[in-house]
Motif scaffolding. Structure first.
Motif, short mmCIF file in Angstrom:
data_model
loop_
_atom_site.label_atom_id
_atom_site.label_comp_id
_atom_site.label_asym_id
_atom_site.label_seq_id
_atom_site.Cartn_x
_atom_site.Cartn_y
_atom_site.Cartn_z
N LYS A 1 36.16 31.90 42.51
CA LYS A 1 35.24 32.54 41.56
C LYS A 1 35.70 32.36 40.13
O LYS A 1 34.90 32.37 39.19
N ASP B 1 32.20 33.65 48.39
CA ASP B 1 32.54 35.05 48.18
C ASP B 1 31.54 35.89 48.98
O ASP B 1 30.33 35.65 48.92
N SER B 2 32.03 36.89 49.72
CA SER B 2 31.15 37.57 50.69
C SER B 2 29.96 38.25 50.01
O SER B 2 28.84 38.22 50.53
N GLU B 3 30.19 38.84 48.83
CA GLU B 3 29.10 39.55 48.14
C GLU B 3 28.02 38.56 47.70
O GLU B 3 26.82 38.82 47.83
N ASN C 1 38.66 42.31 40.62
CA ASN C 1 37.92 41.40 41.49
C ASN C 1 36.41 41.66 41.36
O ASN C 1 35.63 40.72 41.25
N GLU D 1 33.54 39.24 39.95
CA GLU D 1 32.34 38.96 40.76
C GLU D 1 31.04 39.25 40.00
O GLU D 1 30.02 38.61 40.26
MG MG Z 1 34.24 39.23 47.19
#
Ligand code: MG
Ligand code: NDP
Length: 408
Positions: free
Chosen positions: A145, A170-172, A237, A241
């Motif tokens: 990221k 990235d999971s989000e 983090n 994000e």
């Molecule tokens: Mg994440």
């Protein structure tokens, strides 16, 4: 035009899925890390569908060698040049070509036959290889990221110019991306990023003064590399994000919201202009978004554990505490200011996290140092690549100097 509007973002018709049968050729940059090794677990499950073309590491020569022997890539790079001979000799009896040095990772992007590049190295080191991969028209599966934090505007326009798709790992962001499939990006009202809150959720500043490295490294829900784990504890983090989301989805700053959700089951949400909200849910397992990015637009069946709503029978949401966790507020400030501010923030934070891990500064001083670098270092309103490189270098130098004044 935001990345989300590039062709390929929308659901492809079925005939397009039919021609997706060839093996996918993947370069994994940062193959020895948390994301890299999980990506290789997926390759191991589907050797008929996925092929590794490139593996790269920084220091961990032993693991890189073992991975090269198992996956037989065409090329490997060990960034730390002092380990070159060790890797070269260990792979002498194979067809694997061995390179060393940071620059080789970027150079290799031009010659590799990989079609997808998974950027899974940590921090600023991802920037130049990602730029090289975009220019070489590789599809990008973006875990790193920091690349978008440092130079989001530049990277976005390079993707447009080269017609390159950037798929979030990235999971989000994978969650948001999944919520947006089939939707018109103009119908987005808000992007709602969820945050676990990390190990210090609910704590006040006075309680955070003395927290140790070991406490900060104990994330309640995710097992990740050291840097991102500290970033999760400090909410940096989530701040990174927020910036990542702006560039990936082309939304205005005020459209991005953060909500703390300690169970990490709802990976993020999108609220649309009609008031409807879509969320993507699942167990906190990075293999899900990695596999989604590798196979997009297909959804690959797997037998991984499923979410039980009787086990997770409550989902909580709360406001983030941006006074205690200053880094999240700093990220919104950087987004508002634009230019090189986020690049300064990222560089300061990398140095601060390293210093915290080496017990040179306290936990709260991470955000103090980040803020000082953002406030005191020169602002560049319309940076080009050279400005980002210079800002990163300056912020690292100044942060290192200032750390010496931060008595523990
Ligand atoms: Mg994440
Ligand atoms: P790790 O620290 O576990 O792994 C980092 C990888 O990058 C290793 O292969 C490491 O090599 C390599 N590397 C480190 N420094 C350099 C350098 N200077 N040049 C080239 N390669 C380098 O990190 P993670 O896997 O946790 O994270 C990777 C990226 O993915 C980060 O940007 C992170 O924010 C992002 N991410 C991670 C998630 C996770 O669950 N881990 C979730 C979402 C995003 P070596 O091992 O040899 O030192």
């Amino acid at each position: 035009m935001p990345l989300a509007k590039l062709p390929g973002f929308e659901v492809l018709p079925y005939f397009a899925l039919m021609i997706e049968q060839q093996k996918k050729r993947i370069a994994i940059l940062g193959s020895t890390g948390s994301i890299g090794t999980q990506a290789l677990d997926i390759v191991r499950e589907h050797p008929d569908e996925l092929e590794v073309e490139v593996l790269t590491a920084h220091n961990n020569a032993d693991l890189l060698i073992a991975q090269a022997l198992e996956f037989a890539p065409n090329h490997v790079v060990i960034a730390n040049e002092s380990k070159y001979l060790q890797v070269k000799e260990a792979l002498a009896s194979t067809d694997v070509k061995v390179f060393a040095g940071d620059k080789s990772i970027a150079d290799l992007m031009e010659i590799t036959s990989a079609d997808t590049v998974l950027t899974a190295m940590v921090g600023y080191s991802g920037l130049l290889p990602t730029i090289a991969a975009i220019k070489a028209r590789k599809r990008i599966a973006l875990a790193n990221k920091e690349t978008l934090v440092v130079a989001g505007e530049l990277i976005t326009s390079l993707c447009m110019e080269n017609r390159v798709e950037m798929l979030p790992v990235d999971s989000e962001h994978s969650a948001i991306f999944q919520c947006l499939v089939g939707e018109n990006p103009d119908a987005i009202e808000h992007i709602i990023l969820t945050a676990s809150g990390g190990p210090f959720r609910g704590k006040k500043r006075s309680e955070l003064e003395q927290v140790t490295r070991a406490q900060a490294l104990k994330h309640p829900n995710w097992s990740m590399g050291a840097k991102i784990t500290i970033d999760s504890a400090s909410l940096m983090n989530k701040g990174l994000e927020v910036i990542e989301a702006k560039w990936l989805f082309g939304v205005r700053n005020e459209q991005i919201k953060v909500v703390v959700h300690p169970q990490s089951i709802v990976h993020s949400m999108v609220e649309f202009t009609d008031g409807s909200i879509k969320a993507q849910l699942g167990l906190p397992d990075m293999k899900l978004p990695i596999q989604y990015a590798m196979y997009y637009p297909q959804r690959r069946q797997n037998n991984w554990p499923r979410t039980s709503f009787t086990q997770f029978n409550r989902l909580d949401f709360e406001e983030p505490d941006m006074e205690t966790f200053r880094n999240l507020a700093l990220a919104f400030d950087a987004l508002e200011a634009g230019g090189n501010k986020a690049c300064l923030l990222n560089a300061a934070n990398e140095i601060a996290v390293q210093a915290f891990l080496e017990d040179k500064i306290g936990f709260l001083q991470i955000a103090e140092l980040n803020e000082k670098c953002m406030q005191e270092l020169p602002f560049v309103a319309k940076p080009v690549l050279e400005d980002y490189i210079a800002s990163d270098k300056l912020a690292r130098e100044k942060a290192t100097e200032w750390i010496k004044q931060f008595a523990r």
